[in-house]
Motif scaffolding. Structure first.
Motif, PDB file in Angstrom:
ATOM      1  N   MET A  56      11.030   4.666   4.988  1.00 28.55           N
ATOM      2  CA  MET A  56      12.113   5.112   4.120  1.00 28.55           C
ATOM      3  C   MET A  56      11.586   6.085   3.073  1.00 28.55           C
ATOM      4  O   MET A  56      12.196   7.134   2.817  1.00 28.55           O
ATOM      5  CB  MET A  56      12.745   3.908   3.424  1.00 28.55           C
ATOM      6  CG  MET A  56      13.460   2.956   4.354  1.00 28.55           C
ATOM      7  SD  MET A  56      13.814   1.330   3.631  1.00 28.55           S
ATOM      8  CE  MET A  56      14.467   1.706   2.037  1.00 28.55           C
ATOM      9  N   ALA A  57      10.463   5.749   2.467  1.00 25.94           N
ATOM     10  CA  ALA A  57       9.882   6.601   1.428  1.00 25.94           C
ATOM     11  C   ALA A  57       9.455   7.952   1.989  1.00 25.94           C
ATOM     12  O   ALA A  57       9.685   8.996   1.362  1.00 25.94           O
ATOM     13  CB  ALA A  57       8.695   5.897   0.771  1.00 25.94           C
ATOM     14  N   VAL A  58       8.842   7.950   3.159  1.00 34.60           N
ATOM     15  CA  VAL A  58       8.438   9.213   3.777  1.00 34.60           C
ATOM     16  C   VAL A  58       9.680  10.043   4.098  1.00 34.60           C
ATOM     17  O   VAL A  58       9.697  11.256   3.869  1.00 34.60           O
ATOM     18  CB  VAL A  58       7.578   8.967   5.043  1.00 34.60           C
ATOM     19  CG1 VAL A  58       7.365  10.257   5.816  1.00 34.60           C
ATOM     20  CG2 VAL A  58       6.245   8.343   4.656  1.00 34.60           C
ATOM     21  N   LEU A  75      12.135   1.990  -6.174  1.00 33.36           N
ATOM     22  CA  LEU A  75      11.769   0.586  -6.298  1.00 33.36           C
ATOM     23  C   LEU A  75      12.583  -0.205  -5.289  1.00 33.36           C
ATOM     24  O   LEU A  75      13.821  -0.169  -5.318  1.00 33.36           O
ATOM     25  CB  LEU A  75      12.053   0.113  -7.724  1.00 33.36           C
ATOM     26  CG  LEU A  75      11.737  -1.327  -8.060  1.00 33.36           C
ATOM     27  CD1 LEU A  75      10.239  -1.586  -7.945  1.00 33.36           C
ATOM     28  CD2 LEU A  75      12.218  -1.635  -9.467  1.00 33.36           C
ATOM     29  N   LEU A  76      11.917  -0.883  -4.384  1.00 27.59           N
ATOM     30  CA  LEU A  76      12.589  -1.721  -3.399  1.00 27.59           C
ATOM     31  C   LEU A  76      13.229  -2.893  -4.127  1.00 27.59           C
ATOM     32  O   LEU A  76      12.537  -3.651  -4.803  1.00 27.59           O
ATOM     33  CB  LEU A  76      11.585  -2.214  -2.356  1.00 27.59           C
ATOM     34  CG  LEU A  76      12.135  -3.057  -1.214  1.00 27.59           C
ATOM     35  CD1 LEU A  76      13.051  -2.225  -0.330  1.00 27.59           C
ATOM     36  CD2 LEU A  76      10.996  -3.630  -0.395  1.00 27.59           C
ATOM     37  N   VAL A  77      14.555  -3.031  -4.017  1.00 27.59           N
ATOM     38  CA  VAL A  77      15.243  -4.077  -4.767  1.00 27.59           C
ATOM     39  C   VAL A  77      15.814  -5.185  -3.892  1.00 27.59           C
ATOM     40  O   VAL A  77      16.096  -6.272  -4.395  1.00 27.59           O
ATOM     41  CB  VAL A  77      16.346  -3.503  -5.682  1.00 27.59           C
ATOM     42  CG1 VAL A  77      15.727  -2.669  -6.791  1.00 27.59           C
ATOM     43  CG2 VAL A  77      17.380  -2.721  -4.906  1.00 27.59           C
ATOM     44  N   GLY A 106      23.259   7.488  -2.663  1.00 27.86           N
ATOM     45  CA  GLY A 106      24.064   7.772  -3.837  1.00 27.86           C
ATOM     46  C   GLY A 106      23.185   8.301  -4.943  1.00 27.86           C
ATOM     47  O   GLY A 106      22.013   8.593  -4.736  1.00 27.86           O
ATOM     48  N   ASP A 107      23.749   8.412  -6.106  1.00 26.41           N
ATOM     49  CA  ASP A 107      23.006   8.898  -7.259  1.00 26.41           C
ATOM     50  C   ASP A 107      21.987   7.844  -7.684  1.00 26.41           C
ATOM     51  O   ASP A 107      22.329   6.872  -8.347  1.00 26.41           O
ATOM     52  CB  ASP A 107      23.977   9.224  -8.395  1.00 26.41           C
ATOM     53  CG  ASP A 107      23.284   9.898  -9.560  1.00 26.41           C
ATOM     54  OD1 ASP A 107      22.245  10.553  -9.346  1.00 26.41           O
ATOM     55  OD2 ASP A 107      23.782   9.759 -10.695  1.00 26.41           O
ATOM     56  N   GLY A 108      20.756   8.013  -7.251  1.00 24.05           N
ATOM     57  CA  GLY A 108      19.683   7.107  -7.650  1.00 24.05           C
ATOM     58  C   GLY A 108      19.587   5.821  -6.853  1.00 24.05           C
ATOM     59  O   GLY A 108      18.889   4.895  -7.256  1.00 24.05           O
ATOM     60  N   ILE A 131      16.299   1.635  -5.448  1.00 28.94           N
ATOM     61  CA  ILE A 131      16.860   2.375  -6.577  1.00 28.94           C
ATOM     62  C   ILE A 131      15.769   3.262  -7.149  1.00 28.94           C
ATOM     63  O   ILE A 131      14.576   2.965  -7.027  1.00 28.94           O
ATOM     64  CB  ILE A 131      17.435   1.448  -7.671  1.00 28.94           C
ATOM     65  CG1 ILE A 131      16.358   0.534  -8.245  1.00 28.94           C
ATOM     66  CG2 ILE A 131      18.616   0.662  -7.165  1.00 28.94           C
ATOM     67  CD1 ILE A 131      16.790  -0.232  -9.481  1.00 28.94           C
ATOM     68  N   ALA A 132      16.192   4.355  -7.758  1.00 27.01           N
ATOM     69  CA  ALA A 132      15.236   5.253  -8.405  1.00 27.01           C
ATOM     70  C   ALA A 132      14.625   4.532  -9.588  1.00 27.01           C
ATOM     71  O   ALA A 132      15.293   3.787 -10.302  1.00 27.01           O
ATOM     72  CB  ALA A 132      15.940   6.529  -8.867  1.00 27.01           C
TER      73      ALA A 132
END
Length: 136
Positions: A56-58, A75-77, A106-108, A131-132
């Motif tokens: 996901m991050a890549v 940050l994985l929530v 979405g936004d962040g 989330i960002a």
């Protein structure tokens, strides 16, 4: 640099394909004796969630790069509907295929579905929300 991890904690070896919605990566890192998530000489299947999260991050990093930007740290929530088909993965020969598909952006915040396969057999699947935020 597409993810904040470094050294042996970078679990994915290569990106096979990606587009706006998904990514396919491969790795042999699960067989490495110095794998940073090993305990008692084993690498448990639960750690496949980290493989999914790194895909996901890549994917986010590649999307940002394509727009001339740098991806926000995330940050994985939450992890949901995680299904593990095996107990451990360090004894599997060859490569793992790691897939992630963006479900929502979405936004962040982002949600993805991920699945990890070995020789065409499903090892793990689930969903993750990010989330960002500052990466630690």
């Amino acid at each position: 640099m597409l993810i904040p991890h470094a050294g042996s904690m970078c679990l994915l070896d290569e990106v096979i394909a990606w587009d706006e919605e998904s990514i396919h990566a491969r790795t042999a890192s699960h067989g490495r004796s110095d794998h940073p998530l090993r305990s008692d000489g084993r690498l448990r299947a639960l750690h496949l969630c980290e493989y999914g999260a790194q895909a996901m991050a890549v994917h986010g990093g590649l999307l940002a790069r394509a727009q001339g930007k740098i991806a926000e740290p995330g940050l994985l929530v939450s992890l949901r509907e995680v299904e593990l088909q095996v107990a451990r993965i360090d004894d599997l020969p060859g490569l793992l295929d790691v897939h992630a598909r963006r479900l929502l952006a979405g936004d962040g915040h982002w949600q993805y579905a991920f699945r990890i396969e070995h020789a065409g057999a499903l090892l793990a699947q689930g969903r993750a929300a990010v989330i960002a935020g500052a990466a630690s």
